[in-house]
Design an enzyme around this catalytic site. Sequence first.
Site, PDB file in Angstrom:
ATOM      1  NE  ARG A  57     -82.453  18.345 -34.365  1.00  0.00           N
ATOM      2  CZ  ARG A  57     -83.693  17.889 -34.502  1.00  0.00           C
ATOM      3  NH1 ARG A  57     -84.048  17.255 -35.597  1.00  0.00           N
ATOM      4  NH2 ARG A  57     -84.574  18.029 -33.532  1.00  0.00           N
ATOM      5  CD  GLN A  82     -91.956  14.500 -35.121  1.00  0.00           C
ATOM      6  OE1 GLN A  82     -93.136  14.625 -35.417  1.00  0.00           O
ATOM      7  NE2 GLN A  82     -91.016  15.393 -35.383  1.00  0.00           N
ATOM      8  NE  ARG A  87     -86.562  10.250 -33.457  1.00  0.00           N
ATOM      9  CZ  ARG A  87     -86.730  11.525 -33.779  1.00  0.00           C
ATOM     10  NH1 ARG A  87     -85.915  12.107 -34.656  1.00  0.00           N
ATOM     11  NH2 ARG A  87     -87.706  12.232 -33.231  1.00  0.00           N
ATOM     12  CG  HIS A 165     -84.717  11.945 -40.219  1.00  0.00           C
ATOM     13  ND1 HIS A 165     -84.009  13.116 -40.361  1.00  0.00           N
ATOM     14  CD2 HIS A 165     -86.003  12.321 -40.053  1.00  0.00           C
ATOM     15  CE1 HIS A 165     -84.825  14.140 -40.267  1.00  0.00           C
ATOM     16  NE2 HIS A 165     -86.033  13.690 -40.094  1.00  0.00           N
ATOM     17  CG  ASP A 210     -91.223  18.734 -43.535  1.00  0.00           C
ATOM     18  OD1 ASP A 210     -91.529  18.927 -42.343  1.00  0.00           O
ATOM     19  OD2 ASP A 210     -90.943  17.607 -44.001  1.00  0.00           O
ATOM     20  CD  GLU A 270     -85.989  13.122 -43.687  1.00  0.00           C
ATOM     21  OE1 GLU A 270     -87.063  12.571 -43.351  1.00  0.00           O
ATOM     22  OE2 GLU A 270     -85.730  14.298 -43.390  1.00  0.00           O
TER      23      GLU A 270
HETATM   24  O1  TA6 Z   1     -88.287  14.377 -41.867  1.00  0.00           O
HETATM   25  C1  TA6 Z   1     -88.778  15.683 -41.738  1.00  0.00           C
HETATM   26  C2  TA6 Z   1     -89.416  15.834 -40.382  1.00  0.00           C
HETATM   27  O2  TA6 Z   1     -90.550  15.011 -40.258  1.00  0.00           O
HETATM   28  C3  TA6 Z   1     -89.739  17.304 -40.179  1.00  0.00           C
HETATM   29  O3  TA6 Z   1     -91.138  17.527 -40.204  1.00  0.00           O
HETATM   30  C4  TA6 Z   1     -89.101  17.609 -38.826  1.00  0.00           C
HETATM   31  O4  TA6 Z   1     -90.013  17.338 -37.792  1.00  0.00           O
HETATM   32  C5  TA6 Z   1     -87.934  16.632 -38.840  1.00  0.00           C
HETATM   33  O5  TA6 Z   1     -88.498  15.445 -39.347  1.00  0.00           O
HETATM   34  C6  TA6 Z   1     -87.199  16.472 -37.546  1.00  0.00           C
HETATM   35  O6  TA6 Z   1     -87.991  15.814 -36.602  1.00  0.00           O
HETATM   36  P1  TA6 Z   1     -87.348  15.577 -35.131  1.00  0.00           P
HETATM   37  O7  TA6 Z   1     -88.372  14.772 -34.381  1.00  0.00           O
HETATM   38  O8  TA6 Z   1     -86.047  14.824 -35.345  1.00  0.00           O
HETATM   39  O9  TA6 Z   1     -87.085  16.946 -34.579  1.00  0.00           O
END
Ligand code: TA6
Length: 296
Positions: A57, A82, A87, A165, A210, A270
């Site tokens: 994070r 996701q 990563r 990111h 976002d 990003e």
């Molecule tokens: O880059 C923005 C995003 O896609 C947000 O929608 C939020 O989900 C963020 O990434 C963080 O995602 P994560 O999977 O690291 O919690």
Amino acid sequence: ITGSGASSKVTATLPSGESVEILLYGATVISWKSNGGKTENLWLSEKAALDGSKAVRGGIPVVFPVFGPPPKSGHATSSLPQHGFARTSRWEFLGKATSEDALDSSSVKLDFGLYSSNVSPEARKAWPLDFGLVYSVTLAKDSLQTVVNVRNEGESSFEFQMLLHTYLKVKDISKVSINGLLGVEYVDKVLDASTHKQSDPSVTITGEVDRIYASIPQTTTTVLEDGTPRFDVVRDNLQDTVVWNPWKEKAASMADFSPDGAFTEMVCVEVGAVKGWQKLEKGEVFEGGQTIKSLL
Ligand code: TA6
């Protein structure tokens, strides 16, 4: 390299004091200090997992081969986590190169590799394509460059998305403005993924933001604090930029986002190729990245 196992990290420091720290886990940059090492430029949650237990994070997570939640169907990436597996994979440290340019300002380049043969069985199953990634992190006196080289090592073509990111550290989000996006179309994920056009020369953040800005004509996005330019984020062969701040409620809802109030001290800018898909034929290579300049 210091540390062992998943928390191994590579640190480099210039003679003038600037430094960078990268975890082998995710090849995640977790610290970049400029100004002789006095100014930390990246935000890192106090509860960021640095032991390889989950994506970091903060810092600069590498998003590949999918951005956001995997598409429902129709893409090889449908069963990925996701933001993909890069990563949360353990990368190899490939080596370091230092250079002295004419003005004797030195720089150091650190290379990391991730290959389909050494990602987790789950990742391999979710995305059974042969690939090679080389990630180069170059620290110079007032800048950090991070570039991803994607190679298709397989027999068939594949499609991917990628994004860096980056969590930039700021003093006070209420005094931040982001320039370079005027007139650009964006998908607003806070407003049901509706499409809008950036009508104000500056993006300001007064709540959860976002947004996926796509096909941006200007390669440089500038982050200003109190009207003074703080960062230039320069895209290299990447057309899109996501601007994200979770704001109060979302920040409080993330267990690894700490302290809760720290949403006022970060903004994610990003750079990536996330609108549509990049297609690589057998043996083809794609390279894209960023140079972040600290203007303090
Ligand atoms: O880059 C923005 C995003 O896609 C947000 O929608 C939020 O989900 C963020 O990434 C963080 O995602 P994560 O999977 O690291 O919690």
